[in-house]
Design a protein around this motif. Structure first.
Motif, mmCIF file in Angstrom:
data_model
loop_
_atom_site.group_PDB
_atom_site.id
_atom_site.type_symbol
_atom_site.label_atom_id
_atom_site.label_comp_id
_atom_site.label_asym_id
_atom_site.label_seq_id
_atom_site.Cartn_x
_atom_site.Cartn_y
_atom_site.Cartn_z
ATOM 1 N N TYR A 183 0.810 -1.228 0.000
ATOM 2 C CA TYR A 183 0.000 0.000 0.000
ATOM 3 C C TYR A 183 0.841 1.274 0.000
ATOM 4 C CZ TYR A 183 -4.416 -2.471 0.612
ATOM 5 O OH TYR A 183 -5.525 -3.246 0.404
ATOM 6 N N PRO A 222 2.966 4.147 -1.489
ATOM 7 C CA PRO A 222 3.365 4.788 -2.755
ATOM 8 C C PRO A 222 4.848 5.168 -2.781
ATOM 9 C CG PRO A 222 1.964 6.255 -1.467
ATOM 10 C CD PRO A 222 1.986 4.946 -0.742
ATOM 11 N N SER A 254 7.300 3.826 -5.345
ATOM 12 C CA SER A 254 7.410 4.304 -6.727
ATOM 13 C C SER A 254 8.398 5.458 -6.791
ATOM 14 C CB SER A 254 6.040 4.749 -7.249
ATOM 15 O OG SER A 254 5.615 5.914 -6.567
ATOM 16 N N LYS A 264 4.078 8.413 -5.840
ATOM 17 C CA LYS A 264 2.671 8.611 -6.182
ATOM 18 C C LYS A 264 1.881 7.312 -6.291
ATOM 19 C CE LYS A 264 2.490 12.977 -8.702
ATOM 20 N NZ LYS A 264 2.581 13.565 -10.033
ATOM 21 N N THR A 265 2.563 6.216 -6.640
ATOM 22 C CA THR A 265 1.820 5.018 -7.013
ATOM 23 C C THR A 265 2.226 3.813 -6.172
ATOM 24 O OG1 THR A 265 1.689 5.860 -9.255
ATOM 25 C CG2 THR A 265 1.225 3.537 -8.968
ATOM 26 N N SER A 316 -2.673 1.091 -5.946
ATOM 27 C CA SER A 316 -3.297 2.100 -6.816
ATOM 28 C C SER A 316 -3.993 1.424 -7.990
ATOM 29 C CB SER A 316 -2.249 3.065 -7.381
ATOM 30 O OG SER A 316 -1.457 3.606 -6.358
ATOM 31 N N CYS A 317 -3.465 0.269 -8.405
ATOM 32 C CA CYS A 317 -4.039 -0.453 -9.546
ATOM 33 C C CYS A 317 -4.748 -1.726 -9.104
ATOM 34 C CB CYS A 317 -2.961 -0.816 -10.547
ATOM 35 S SG CYS A 317 -2.051 0.603 -11.164
ATOM 36 N N LEU A 322 -7.193 -2.658 -6.386
ATOM 37 C CA LEU A 322 -8.060 -2.113 -5.333
ATOM 38 C C LEU A 322 -8.850 -3.220 -4.637
ATOM 39 C CD1 LEU A 322 -7.821 0.103 -7.785
ATOM 40 C CD2 LEU A 322 -9.516 1.297 -6.418
ATOM 41 N N ASP A 365 -8.488 -3.244 -11.168
ATOM 42 C CA ASP A 365 -8.693 -1.815 -11.374
ATOM 43 C C ASP A 365 -9.970 -1.619 -12.182
ATOM 44 O OD1 ASP A 365 -8.423 0.896 -11.591
ATOM 45 O OD2 ASP A 365 -6.447 0.859 -12.527
ATOM 46 N N SER A 401 -4.511 0.994 -16.607
ATOM 47 C CA SER A 401 -4.262 1.707 -15.356
ATOM 48 C C SER A 401 -3.248 2.818 -15.563
ATOM 49 C CB SER A 401 -3.719 0.741 -14.307
ATOM 50 O OG SER A 401 -4.609 -0.322 -14.114
ATOM 51 N N ASP A 433 -5.921 -1.214 3.515
ATOM 52 C CA ASP A 433 -4.905 -0.161 3.518
ATOM 53 C C ASP A 433 -4.486 0.197 4.947
ATOM 54 O OD1 ASP A 433 -3.357 2.050 3.179
ATOM 55 O OD2 ASP A 433 -4.756 3.113 1.876
#
Ligand code: HEC
Ligand code: HEC
Length: 373
Positions: free
Chosen positions: A81, A83, A86, A90-91, A95-96, A98, A105, A110, A370
């Protein structure tokens, strides 16, 4: 006067952050925003290793007992979980993938860390412990090696320098106790990252759909009455006339996938060659995906071309193309694509049965949720 003071303080702050940013740029580690106490984890870890599984899923206990520890999977959950894995923070994997979408996704393709789009539809993640291959083209067969690939993928997470990744995570205080608990000391290595993440994925077992309640023993031993009449009719079609079960074979632990791949005649000349990209002669063949939680994982197929399960069933019923490697179950005696021409009521029953594969417990389970929330 007060206003002027405030403006100059704000200016100082802005100037300060700019110089901080420029300072960090010299380093290979990208700047990150440190948030203390960001994690919402229980004092005692969740039980990833000792999960209650129905008897027809008991073979997965072996994987859980041999490959998963509660602290290892806890760390894996945080990594999944986070980010910060990355390049630009951000990712995350999540993020893809869920949870509320069965770890798929909702978009056809994505969006990666830098705004680029993936070439294929994000796979759902359900019972990876039951899978022998990963990705739509089945190009990976080792889960622990697989998990590092999205991190370095230039569209997905862009973190292709693992030295920098280890360093970056080392600057995040919340990882210290997590690595300590999982591995006995705080050292962060790519191997430990892969190990923890694969432990978490191996622990992601879904075994509580209405279908699971209906078939407590091995396939064929049904529990009549626990499925509705229409679900039962769909189940009979799935394993009977419509032949879905030949490929989406539940015998491997009712996983609704089997280890192989097939060409289902989506295109006469497939733009995405699937396994054919790596192995000549296999154009149009793709991994046979799991159908668990399938009602949640739209859109469908490797390129997300179908928005609904009704469209999927229409494909199998009347739209199969005469592709070069079309699977034998989908051909008639003349080698032409079958035209099942299912009645509307049968199509509806099939879709209703597919929806009985939804496991509400899995998509609401805190231990897969999460931890940053
Ligand atoms: C930007 C979106 C994106 C991110 C981020 C992402 N994935 Fe994926 N994932 C995908 C796509 C797209 C596929 C299918 C790719 C293919 O088959 O070529 C996929 C496939 C998978 C599969 C294969 C499932 C199967 O049944 O074969 C697993 C497992 C997986 N991802 C885990 C992860 C993990 C772990 C992370 C984080 C380290 C991650 N993903 C990050 C988009 C993403
Ligand atoms: C010959 C083997 C085979 C048969 C028979 C078969 N499937 Fe599939 N199925 C596949 C493969 C392979 C894919 C992935 C194809 C792709 O994306 O290119 C797939 C994809 C799917 C998907 C989309 C999964 C996702 O995650 O996007 C659904 C839903 C599905 N099949 C349902 C069915 C139903 C219902 C039947 C019976 C009417 C059926 N299948 C018969 C092999 C088969």
């Amino acid at each position: 006067m007060k206003n002027i003071q405030l403006t100059s303080i704000a200016a100082l702050l802005i100037f300060g952050s700019i110089s901080l940013l420029t300072n960090c740029k010299k380093d290979t580690v990208l700047p990150y925003k440190y948030e203390a106490d960001v994690l919402n984890l229980p004092d005692q870890p969740f039980k990833y290793r000792d999960q209650q599984l129905p008897s027809h899923m008991s073979h997965l206990q072996v994987v859980l007992q041999n490959k998963v520890t509660d602290h290892g999977a806890t760390l894996g959950r945080v990594l999944f979980y986070d980010p910060k894995l990355s390049l630009n923070n951000k990712t995350a994997c999540a993020s893809c993938h869920l949870q509320e979408k069965g770890f798929a996704d909702a978009s056809r393709f994505s969006i990666g860390f830098d705004g680029g789009l993936t070439k294929r539809n994000a796979s759902s993640i359900t019972n990876p412990a039951d899978m022998r291959t990963f990705f739509w083209d089945a190009r990976e067969d080792n889960l622990k090696e697989m998990v590092l690939q999205p991190i370095k993928n230039h569209v997905e997470m862009g973190m292709d320098n693992f030295d920098a990744l280890e360093k970056k995570l080392g600057l995040l205080d919340y990882y210290k106790p997590l690595f300590q608990n999982a591995f006995g000391d705080e050292t962060i290595t790519r191997d430990r990252i892969a190990e923890a993440m694969s432990q978490f994925l191996n622990s992601m077992v879904s075994a509580n759909s209405p279908f699971d309640t209906a078939i407590p023993g091995s396939w064929g031993v049904q529990n009549p009455g626990s499925l509705t009449e229409e679900e039962q009719r769909g189940l009979n079609l799935f394993f009977g006339q419509a032949q879905c079960g030949v490929c989406h074979n539940p015998s491997a632990g009712q996983g609704f996938f089997n280890e192989t791949f097939a060409d289902i005649g989506l295109d006469k000349n497939p733009a995405d060659k699937g396994l054919g990209a790596n192995t000549p002669g296999m154009d149009g063949m793709f991994k046979i995906p799991s159908l668990r939680n399938i009602a949640l994982t739209a859109p469908y197929m490797h390129d997300g071309r179908f928005a609904t399960l009704e469209e999927v069933v229409d494909h199998y019923s009347e739209n199969i193309e005469a592709s070069a490697n079309l699977h034998w179950t989908l051909k008639d005696f003349n080698g032409q694509p079958v035209r099942m021409g299912l009645a509307e009521a049968d199509k509806k029953a099939l879709v209703t049965f597919l929806k009985a594969m939804t496991d509400q417990q899995y998509i609401n389970d805190q231990k897969f949720a999460d931890p940053f929330k």
